[in-house]
Enzyme design. Structure first.
Site, PDB file in Angstrom:
ATOM      1  N   GLY A 173      15.746  60.995  46.505  1.00 12.16           N
ATOM      2  CA  GLY A 173      14.285  61.125  46.020  1.00 12.16           C
ATOM      3  C   GLY A 173      13.708  62.291  46.341  1.00 12.16           C
ATOM      4  N   GLY A 191      21.121  54.535  54.563  1.00 12.69           N
ATOM      5  CA  GLY A 191      22.035  54.496  53.327  1.00 12.69           C
ATOM      6  C   GLY A 191      22.680  55.502  52.886  1.00 12.69           C
ATOM      7  N   ARG A 205      13.183  52.134  34.082  1.00 11.16           N
ATOM      8  CA  ARG A 205      11.816  52.414  33.886  1.00 11.16           C
ATOM      9  C   ARG A 205      11.851  51.774  32.276  1.00 11.16           C
ATOM     10  NH1 ARG A 205      10.266  58.408  34.611  1.00 11.16           N
ATOM     11  NH2 ARG A 205      11.949  58.705  33.257  1.00 11.16           N
ATOM     12  N   ARG A 233      17.533  50.440  27.934  1.00  9.11           N
ATOM     13  CA  ARG A 233      18.639  51.295  27.186  1.00  9.11           C
ATOM     14  C   ARG A 233      19.950  50.457  27.222  1.00  9.11           C
ATOM     15  NH1 ARG A 233      18.377  53.805  32.425  1.00  9.11           N
ATOM     16  NH2 ARG A 233      20.298  53.719  33.506  1.00  9.11           N
ATOM     17  N   HIS A 239      17.318  52.913  57.952  1.00  6.78           N
ATOM     18  CA  HIS A 239      17.276  53.943  56.610  1.00  6.78           C
ATOM     19  C   HIS A 239      18.657  54.868  56.865  1.00  6.78           C
ATOM     20  CE1 HIS A 239      14.744  56.823  53.837  1.00  6.78           C
ATOM     21  NE2 HIS A 239      16.172  56.532  53.570  1.00  6.78           N
ATOM     22  N   ASP A 295      16.761  48.472  54.086  1.00 10.36           N
ATOM     23  CA  ASP A 295      17.009  49.856  55.054  1.00 10.36           C
ATOM     24  C   ASP A 295      15.925  50.592  54.806  1.00 10.36           C
ATOM     25  OD1 ASP A 295      19.117  51.559  55.904  1.00 10.36           O
ATOM     26  OD2 ASP A 295      18.834  52.891  53.925  1.00 10.36           O
TER      27      ASP A 295
END
Length: 312
Positions: free
Chosen positions: A72, A277, A169, A172, A275, A251
């Protein structure tokens, strides 16, 4: 032209770095290792929070590349407006997929099979036998089908799920099957036994898992968040957990770190990991390989990997 490179890992611990740049080690300490104005390539300290990530950015008037060690970029995005035009922002695609996907499947299995209850039973010498849900024959929905979402499906493959549906988003086609657009969520949520969210945090996904999203999940479904805490509305999630209608494995939370006394800690049917991961033994070797490759490309004037955007 400045050639300073700021690294959160000491340069002598990274094999394959090109010669030439002046490597400066900074992992969020109060004092900078050099003048931020001389930094050309900034590698953001990992898991140190937004305040540290952004602290030197405004002073980095010569920076040309900002490289995160996370998938991110939400922790650096607020500082991009302060940068000169033409700065390339790159993420750490390829570093965290395996670890995050491992934890995701671990959370799913632990939640379904009642592992937290077994741990509590062991502490009190209580034999908690019985029948528990299996992952086999379950319908899974992955919301956020990028590289991490794809890695999660890789690891679900041996578990004989009835179906894996994918959402991103925009729609496809893939070799595994169609990826649906976010607009298809209302029709897909009621069919899923397990809903896994692995989206980036954007304006579009912030609060995505709110009252309407959760209400469309079927009774008894499991919600799994390995994305960002702010993707989910904590109040709405708490209401559903307290009702006992769904369960959750998280998480990430909002707020984060989750403070002592927060009601989410003891909500029924929730499993929380802090957190972690991407925080595994796989991180450092993969991060070092990424940095060696990126800096070699940068020094040679070649295209960088994982470029997310260029400031304008």
């Amino acid at each position: 032209m400045t050639s300073d490179v700021w690294l959160p890992i000491p340069a002598d611990e990274i094999e394959g770095l090109p010669t030439g740049p002046a490597y400066r080690h900074w992992d969020g300490a109060d004092e900078y290792p050099a003048d931020p104005a001389d930094c050309a390539f900034y590698v953001v300290p990992y898991m140190k929070g937004m305040e540290i990530a952004l602290r030197p950015l405004a002073a980095m008037t010569s920076v040309r590349v900002v490289q995160t060690l996370s998938a991110g970029i939400d922790h650096v995005a607020p500082g991009l407006d302060s940068l000169p035009s033409g700065v390339r922002l790159c993420n750490a695609k390829g570093v965290h997929e395996a670890s995050t996907a491992e934890l995701t499947v671990g959370l799913v299995l632990a939640s379904l099979r009642g592992i937290p209850g077994f741990v509590r039973g062991q502490e009190t010498e209580e034999w908690r036998s019985g029948f528990y849900p299996a992952l086999a024959d379950k319908s899974v929905l992955i919301v956020g089908y990028g590289s991490i979402g794809s890695a999660i499906e890789d690891r679900l493959a041996p578990f004989e799920c009835a179906r894996v549906a994918r959402v991103a988003r925009s729609a496809r086609a893939t070799e595994r099957g169609p990826v649906h657009a976010l607009t298809d969520l209302p029709d897909l949520l009621p069919e899923a036994d397990i809903v896994i969210v692995s989206t980036p945090l954007t304006e579009q996904t912030k609060g995505l898992v709110g009252v309407e999203f959760l209400a469309r999940m079927k009774d008894g479904a499991l919600f799994v968040n390995v994305a960002r805490g702010q993707v989910a509305d904590t109040a709405a999630l708490l209401a559903e957990l307290k009702s006992g209608r769904i369960k959750a494995a998280l998480d990430v939370t909002d707020p984060e770190p989750l403070p002592a006394g927060h009601p989410l800690w003891h909500a029924p049917g929730v499993l929380i990991s802090p957190h972690v991961g991407g925080s595994t033994s796989a991180f450092l070797p993969r991060a070092k390989r990424l940095l060696a490759d990126q800096l070699t490309r940068y020094a040679a004037g070649d295209a960088l990997r994982n470029q997310v955007l260029t400031t304008g």
